[in-house]
Design a protein around this motif. Sequence first.
Motif, PDB file in Angstrom:
ATOM      1  N   UNK A 127      -1.120   5.007  -7.313  1.00 22.04           N
ATOM      2  CA  UNK A 127      -1.952   3.946  -7.843  1.00 22.04           C
ATOM      3  C   UNK A 127      -3.024   3.582  -6.817  1.00 22.04           C
ATOM      4  N   UNK A 128      -4.123   3.012  -7.290  1.00 18.89           N
ATOM      5  CA  UNK A 128      -5.200   2.617  -6.395  1.00 18.89           C
ATOM      6  C   UNK A 128      -4.911   1.243  -5.794  1.00 18.89           C
ATOM      7  N   UNK A 129      -5.745   0.829  -4.860  1.00 17.12           N
ATOM      8  CA  UNK A 129      -5.566  -0.471  -4.214  1.00 17.12           C
ATOM      9  C   UNK A 129      -5.918  -1.610  -5.156  1.00 17.12           C
ATOM     10  N   UNK A 130      -6.472  -1.300  -6.340  1.00 18.38           N
ATOM     11  CA  UNK A 130      -6.756  -2.303  -7.360  1.00 18.38           C
ATOM     12  C   UNK A 130      -5.696  -2.336  -8.457  1.00 18.38           C
ATOM     13  N   UNK A 131      -4.588  -1.613  -8.264  1.00 19.16           N
ATOM     14  CA  UNK A 131      -3.505  -1.628  -9.240  1.00 19.16           C
ATOM     15  C   UNK A 131      -3.717  -0.700 -10.418  1.00 19.16           C
ATOM     16  N   UNK A 148       0.804  -1.212   0.000  1.00 19.08           N
ATOM     17  CA  UNK A 148       0.000   0.000   0.000  1.00 19.08           C
ATOM     18  C   UNK A 148       0.840   1.265   0.000  1.00 19.08           C
ATOM     19  N   UNK A 149       1.963   1.242   0.713  1.00 19.33           N
ATOM     20  CA  UNK A 149       2.831   2.418   0.761  1.00 19.33           C
ATOM     21  C   UNK A 149       3.499   2.682  -0.582  1.00 19.33           C
ATOM     22  N   UNK A 150       3.984   1.629  -1.245  1.00 22.08           N
ATOM     23  CA  UNK A 150       4.620   1.819  -2.550  1.00 22.08           C
ATOM     24  C   UNK A 150       3.572   2.207  -3.604  1.00 22.08           C
ATOM     25  N   UNK A 151       2.387   1.625  -3.525  1.00 16.79           N
ATOM     26  CA  UNK A 151       1.302   2.035  -4.424  1.00 16.79           C
ATOM     27  C   UNK A 151       0.990   3.518  -4.251  1.00 16.79           C
ATOM     28  N   UNK A 152       0.990   3.989  -3.013  1.00 14.16           N
ATOM     29  CA  UNK A 152       0.727   5.406  -2.754  1.00 14.16           C
ATOM     30  C   UNK A 152       1.813   6.279  -3.357  1.00 14.16           C
ATOM     31  N   UNK A 153       3.068   5.870  -3.221  1.00 17.21           N
ATOM     32  CA  UNK A 153       4.167   6.645  -3.824  1.00 17.21           C
ATOM     33  C   UNK A 153       3.997   6.749  -5.339  1.00 17.21           C
ATOM     34  N   UNK A 154       3.522   5.672  -5.960  1.00 13.67           N
ATOM     35  CA  UNK A 154       3.354   5.650  -7.411  1.00 13.67           C
ATOM     36  C   UNK A 154       1.983   6.163  -7.847  1.00 13.67           C
ATOM     37  N   UNK A 192      -3.496   3.297   0.762  1.00  8.07           N
ATOM     38  CA  UNK A 192      -2.946   2.614   1.943  1.00  8.07           C
ATOM     39  C   UNK A 192      -4.064   2.235   2.906  1.00  8.07           C
ATOM     40  N   UNK A 193      -4.990   3.160   3.131  1.00  3.39           N
ATOM     41  CA  UNK A 193      -6.104   2.869   4.039  1.00  3.39           C
ATOM     42  C   UNK A 193      -6.939   1.701   3.521  1.00  3.39           C
TER      43      UNK A 193
END
Length: 346
Positions: free
Chosen positions: A146-150, A138-144, A169-170
């Motif tokens: 991106x949503x929690x679904x990719x 979730x943290x790396x997705x947030x940096x990029x 992240x949440x």
Amino acid sequence: MTSTEDGGSGYGSTSAAVPASPVPNVQVIAPASLDAGYTFDAMYDGVTFSVVVPEGGVVKGQRFIVPFAPPAEAVAVAVPADEAGPFTKGKGAPRDHRYGTAEIPTGVWRDGLCDCCRHGCCHPHLLNSWCFLPFMVGQVLTRMKMTWLGQRTHVRGNVGGDERWRTTFRNLALVWFAFYALNMLTYVPVDFDVDDDDDATHVHDATNDLSGVDKVKYTINSWLTSLFGLYMFYVVVQLRATLRNVYHIPEESCLCLYADGCGTNPRDGLCKDSPLCAANVPVGWEDVCCAFWCQCCAVAQMARHTVDYNERRATCCNDAGVEDWDEDEAYEGTEAGVGEGSVLVV
């Protein structure tokens, strides 16, 4: 070029051909094993230009000569102060050198897949990657962004106003907590007995001894575990493919699978426009294999790539996994650099 003397239309004129400036040749180091005709971007003397792999292809580390043909230079035009409007921080704004994306490598990974202990065995990124993997994802997705679904919410040239990445992240943490709670509620201990005799090995399926309620709980638990594992695998594949695409990192492993007919080539990957590729970037075999066989190491490598932990203080439980995170940090350097999907080498 023709110059005409005074005193006549064409009479006494002299013509002088100015020789064209020779195109210099430069030496390029292949960033990966590539087939002939593959195009990637390289940088020479601070200028980015396109390189086409010659006939016969190249192998990783091979040096070959190409003509240096830089693109036309852009001309800057000054804007009067009264027309410039209020200053806002953007990709050209000055910033503390410690927080600049010049620290994020382009064209190559910051370190290796197995360098998990590079910052110590108790570093927050390592603890999250091994013990609380959904948090790190979730943290790396947030940096990029991106949503929690990719899915990507920030694409080069089309920033838009999609703010869904702020809750990534949440959302991922809530999904993990929900899975963990349901997994505990439906957990049924089952022991599989193995009997060895001289003729064969017999495995006693203990699920046949469960009550009707326990069988239902066992089935639900198995499905939940499988679906959550599949979800994590899918998101990590999309995240890794996006990170490679944004930072122009070519595949180095699993290229033999393309030669076996599984996919077209490393540049196009396994899918891009397919609905299965939520990030709309080419997904490579290397992304799939890393997400399947060494998911924790792959996520930890992506975390180290997007943050220089020698300069930044890591934390376990905030949205980006690092203190004082600038929301534009991951993309600020690439916005002014080479196009996504290219390969940058020096």
